[in-house]
Design a protein around this motif. Sequence first.
Motif, PDB file in Angstrom:
ATOM      1  N   ARG A  80      38.858  55.286  41.576  1.00 21.41           N
ATOM      2  CA  ARG A  80      38.127  54.608  40.617  1.00 21.41           C
ATOM      3  C   ARG A  80      38.857  53.395  40.137  1.00 21.41           C
ATOM      4  NH1 ARG A  80      33.454  57.106  38.673  1.00 21.41           N
ATOM      5  NH2 ARG A  80      33.167  55.805  36.509  1.00 21.41           N
ATOM      6  N   ARG A  81      38.102  52.697  39.447  1.00 26.37           N
ATOM      7  CA  ARG A  81      38.804  51.002  39.438  1.00 26.37           C
ATOM      8  C   ARG A  81      39.093  51.054  37.715  1.00 26.37           C
ATOM      9  NH1 ARG A  81      34.148  47.771  42.419  1.00 26.37           N
ATOM     10  NH2 ARG A  81      34.995  47.660  44.396  1.00 26.37           N
ATOM     11  N   GLY A 241      44.320  47.131  49.683  1.00 26.05           N
ATOM     12  CA  GLY A 241      43.423  47.881  48.848  1.00 26.05           C
ATOM     13  C   GLY A 241      42.419  47.323  47.751  1.00 26.05           C
ATOM     14  N   ASP A 242      41.568  47.945  47.578  1.00 26.55           N
ATOM     15  CA  ASP A 242      40.469  46.979  46.721  1.00 26.55           C
ATOM     16  C   ASP A 242      41.525  47.316  45.080  1.00 26.55           C
ATOM     17  OD1 ASP A 242      38.827  46.667  45.051  1.00 26.55           O
ATOM     18  OD2 ASP A 242      37.559  48.210  45.676  1.00 26.55           O
ATOM     19  N   ASP A 243      41.752  45.890  44.706  1.00 30.08           N
ATOM     20  CA  ASP A 243      42.948  45.978  43.265  1.00 30.08           C
ATOM     21  C   ASP A 243      41.687  45.341  42.276  1.00 30.08           C
ATOM     22  OD1 ASP A 243      42.145  43.536  43.881  1.00 30.08           O
ATOM     23  OD2 ASP A 243      43.972  43.081  44.020  1.00 30.08           O
ATOM     24  N   LEU A 244      40.751  45.431  42.139  1.00 28.04           N
ATOM     25  CA  LEU A 244      39.372  44.923  41.524  1.00 28.04           C
ATOM     26  C   LEU A 244      39.069  45.879  39.927  1.00 28.04           C
ATOM     27  CD1 LEU A 244      36.513  44.388  43.620  1.00 28.04           C
ATOM     28  CD2 LEU A 244      37.644  42.430  42.966  1.00 28.04           C
ATOM     29  N   ARG A 245      39.166  45.188  38.923  1.00 27.17           N
ATOM     30  CA  ARG A 245      39.261  45.682  37.396  1.00 27.17           C
ATOM     31  C   ARG A 245      38.328  45.492  36.866  1.00 27.17           C
ATOM     32  NH1 ARG A 245      45.255  45.740  35.432  1.00 27.17           N
ATOM     33  NH2 ARG A 245      45.412  46.678  38.232  1.00 27.17           N
ATOM     34  N   LEU A 246      36.799  46.206  36.042  1.00 34.41           N
ATOM     35  CA  LEU A 246      36.506  45.897  34.624  1.00 34.41           C
ATOM     36  C   LEU A 246      36.719  45.235  33.941  1.00 34.41           C
ATOM     37  CD1 LEU A 246      33.281  45.736  34.727  1.00 34.41           C
ATOM     38  CD2 LEU A 246      33.781  47.898  33.853  1.00 34.41           C
ATOM     39  N   GLN A 247      36.610  44.633  33.838  1.00 38.52           N
ATOM     40  CA  GLN A 247      37.186  43.900  32.282  1.00 38.52           C
ATOM     41  C   GLN A 247      36.428  43.758  31.144  1.00 38.52           C
ATOM     42  OE1 GLN A 247      38.698  39.330  32.891  1.00 38.52           O
ATOM     43  NE2 GLN A 247      39.071  39.128  30.213  1.00 38.52           N
ATOM     44  N   LEU A 248      36.735  44.444  30.267  1.00 38.97           N
ATOM     45  CA  LEU A 248      36.047  44.485  29.077  1.00 38.97           C
ATOM     46  C   LEU A 248      35.814  43.105  28.052  1.00 38.97           C
ATOM     47  CD1 LEU A 248      36.470  47.979  27.659  1.00 38.97           C
ATOM     48  CD2 LEU A 248      34.945  47.178  29.090  1.00 38.97           C
ATOM     49  N   THR A 249      34.921  42.623  26.969  1.00 35.65           N
ATOM     50  CA  THR A 249      34.870  41.330  26.269  1.00 35.65           C
ATOM     51  C   THR A 249      35.769  42.042  24.707  1.00 35.65           C
ATOM     52  OG1 THR A 249      32.548  41.652  24.977  1.00 35.65           O
ATOM     53  CG2 THR A 249      33.332  40.510  27.426  1.00 35.65           C
ATOM     54  N   LEU A 250      36.489  43.579  24.986  1.00 37.49           N
ATOM     55  CA  LEU A 250      36.760  43.919  23.686  1.00 37.49           C
ATOM     56  C   LEU A 250      38.414  43.418  24.006  1.00 37.49           C
ATOM     57  CD1 LEU A 250      34.812  47.559  23.722  1.00 37.49           C
ATOM     58  CD2 LEU A 250      34.040  45.391  22.181  1.00 37.49           C
ATOM     59  N   ILE A 465      29.822  43.808  26.406  1.00 36.51           N
ATOM     60  CA  ILE A 465      30.791  43.975  26.049  1.00 36.51           C
ATOM     61  C   ILE A 465      31.633  44.409  27.718  1.00 36.51           C
ATOM     62  CG2 ILE A 465      30.674  45.574  24.711  1.00 36.51           C
ATOM     63  CD1 ILE A 465      30.739  48.148  26.070  1.00 36.51           C
ATOM     64  N   THR A 466      31.196  43.615  28.548  1.00 32.45           N
ATOM     65  CA  THR A 466      32.315  43.667  30.223  1.00 32.45           C
ATOM     66  C   THR A 466      31.838  41.989  30.301  1.00 32.45           C
ATOM     67  OG1 THR A 466      29.931  43.551  31.229  1.00 32.45           O
ATOM     68  CG2 THR A 466      31.359  45.785  30.648  1.00 32.45           C
ATOM     69  N   ARG A 467      33.051  41.534  30.661  1.00 33.12           N
ATOM     70  CA  ARG A 467      32.901  39.808  31.656  1.00 33.12           C
ATOM     71  C   ARG A 467      32.653  40.297  32.838  1.00 33.12           C
ATOM     72  NH1 ARG A 467      37.543  36.582  28.391  1.00 33.12           N
ATOM     73  NH2 ARG A 467      36.709  36.226  26.383  1.00 33.12           N
ATOM     74  N   GLY A 468      32.911  41.535  33.520  1.00 32.90           N
ATOM     75  CA  GLY A 468      32.683  41.793  35.416  1.00 32.90           C
ATOM     76  C   GLY A 468      33.908  41.905  35.828  1.00 32.90           C
ATOM     77  N   LEU A 469      33.837  42.077  37.116  1.00 30.76           N
ATOM     78  CA  LEU A 469      34.948  42.700  38.362  1.00 30.76           C
ATOM     79  C   LEU A 469      36.411  41.395  37.913  1.00 30.76           C
ATOM     80  CD1 LEU A 469      32.830  45.260  40.398  1.00 30.76           C
ATOM     81  CD2 LEU A 469      34.528  46.091  38.293  1.00 30.76           C
ATOM     82  N   ARG A 470      37.112  41.775  38.098  1.00 35.20           N
ATOM     83  CA  ARG A 470      38.566  41.308  38.456  1.00 35.20           C
ATOM     84  C   ARG A 470      39.612  41.319  39.565  1.00 35.20           C
ATOM     85  NH1 ARG A 470      35.817  36.187  37.376  1.00 35.20           N
ATOM     86  NH2 ARG A 470      34.183  36.533  35.724  1.00 35.20           N
ATOM     87  N   ALA A 471      39.868  40.369  40.149  1.00 28.61           N
ATOM     88  CA  ALA A 471      40.678  40.721  41.403  1.00 28.61           C
ATOM     89  C   ALA A 471      42.450  41.023  40.057  1.00 28.61           C
ATOM     90  CB  ALA A 471      40.463  39.964  42.244  1.00 28.61           C
TER      91      ALA A 471
END
Length: 606
Positions: A80-81, A241-250, A465-471
């Motif tokens: 998982r990311r 590889g898939d290097d995306l990550r989910l970024q929070l606003t927290l 609480i999320t900004r979206g997926l970022r590389a």
Amino acid sequence: MPAKRQGSTPTTPKARRERRRVIRLEPVPAGRMKVVFVLLCAGLLGLVGRMAWLQIVQASELEARARVVQTQRTKPLGSRRPIVDRNGRLVALDEERYRLWAHPRYFNFPGDEPTLIRDRQEVAARLSPVLALSSGELNKRMGDRASGIKLAEGVDPETATTVRSFGISGIDLEPYPYRVYPQGSLFANVVGFLNQERQPQAGLEQSRDDDLQRHEQSRSLRRGADGTPLPDNLAPGVFFGDDLRLQLTLDARLQELAAKALSAQVKTWKAKKGVAIVMDVTNGELMALASTPTYDANRYWDFNPERFREWSVQDLYEPGSTFKPINLALALQEGVIQPNETVYDSGALKIGGWPIRNHDRKGNGVVDFATVLQVSSNVGMVQAMRKMRPSNYWDWLSRLGLDAKPDTDLPGAVAGQLKTKEQFTTQPIEPATAAFGQGFSLTPLKLVQLHALIANGGRLVSPHITRGLRAGHALAPSGERMGQPLLRPEVTRTVLNWMESVVEKGSGKGVRTPGYRIGGKTGTAQKAVNGVYIPGALICSFVATLPIEDPRYVVLVVVDEPQGEHAYGSTVALPVAKSIIDGLLVIEKIPPSGPVKSAQTDTPPP
């Protein structure tokens, strides 16, 4: 006649004939040559035929079999990311772990004869120091089975490397991804966790499951006879590889500060639970969402499943006095009251046969609306809101979304509860109790959204609480100003000035900070369950907006059922908000509103 030499052997004619005898070559019979020639031709034809069969008829089959031997196919591990906070600090990630399998019938040490089978105790003694398990425990796990025995799970990469270096035949390491939460319990209430089968069970892990799944594909890699990878037949980017990550606003720093202050206060007042929320009112980003009691996502099995719910978005409560600024804004928007207007507070009145009193059962006489908020007058609020027609009042409450599920990415968010329009307009007690924040219910998240509406000039932004997926390690900028306009900016400015007076002169004095303009409102409401008020049960809260001259943040603290005397919003919830605001000013580098003066030491009323 010459004499004969002594010792010589006489040569006879027969002997001479035997020495001169030569074996004469005889010609091979023609029949035999033909037989040999036929056999050789038949063998050659057979060899040519076999070669033709292999290269023409069986070529594809043999090539496929060769590719199986030469090609290594990697299978996706189902990783998982990662999840990171607003500053890139890791909140959740997958680490490679290993399962250790034993096959005793193949136990053999490097240098042993191939036919030698080592005793189980010898292998257990070799593995024991590395696995931090006793030899007896390892022997017990192996038992008398010959193969397929799981000795350990969750083996870290360092330990796996050590075990692999032993070179013990019959010991296998199976890699698999393992979800780790480096912040422990800090974000468990919103992030959630995966169970042992890697199935999401709560929070963002569950609501954003599809987004968190890596897009992995099987890869085929050809290798030479010595195992060296061959570069041919590889598509471009196959190793990307898939290097995306989910970024929070927290913000992990603010989250930790809020969690510590809240936990300490809940423990001091022996309360059931509490929540602290910090929102950026310009775009709806939540910078902190801490609740207690919580749990450690790395050891979720040690905690009661009730803790897996984030009650700030799933449980309803009556907001009480913290809703009074919202009501005054609605009255101003409708023009039924004016900023410089006054009302008469007698301390008590009856509406539809029901008595309504102030919390201290005292009257305040003729007061303006700033004073109504400062003393938290229930009677003054009823006098103000009864000037608005009940149907208009209900329409506004519905327009604010009190009876609708909020537009948010927080998992499990629920709609509030509002009486039907018929009940609200035909029963005078309903708009009267709604005037001071009772008779309807909402979530703490919804209350933050409504106070952000006051703070940002009248726009209803969506809390998230999320900004979206970022590389990679790239971080997203803050969201843009947006939201549905509902109130006039001059209306919200007036209400903010009234809320500032609560901090300067009223029950919010405890949150004052030298050099900064802060507005606020305390709340101490009766707790209702299924429409029935519980005797002695209170919900204490405090909401703050800062800085007043250019509002950017709303801070809300709610504490459920604090125990003991003098439990009010000003004594229970306000100190937590004060700690959060002090940290927020430093973390966000908020400049003072004016010259810094010495803080006053007078004690605020409850």
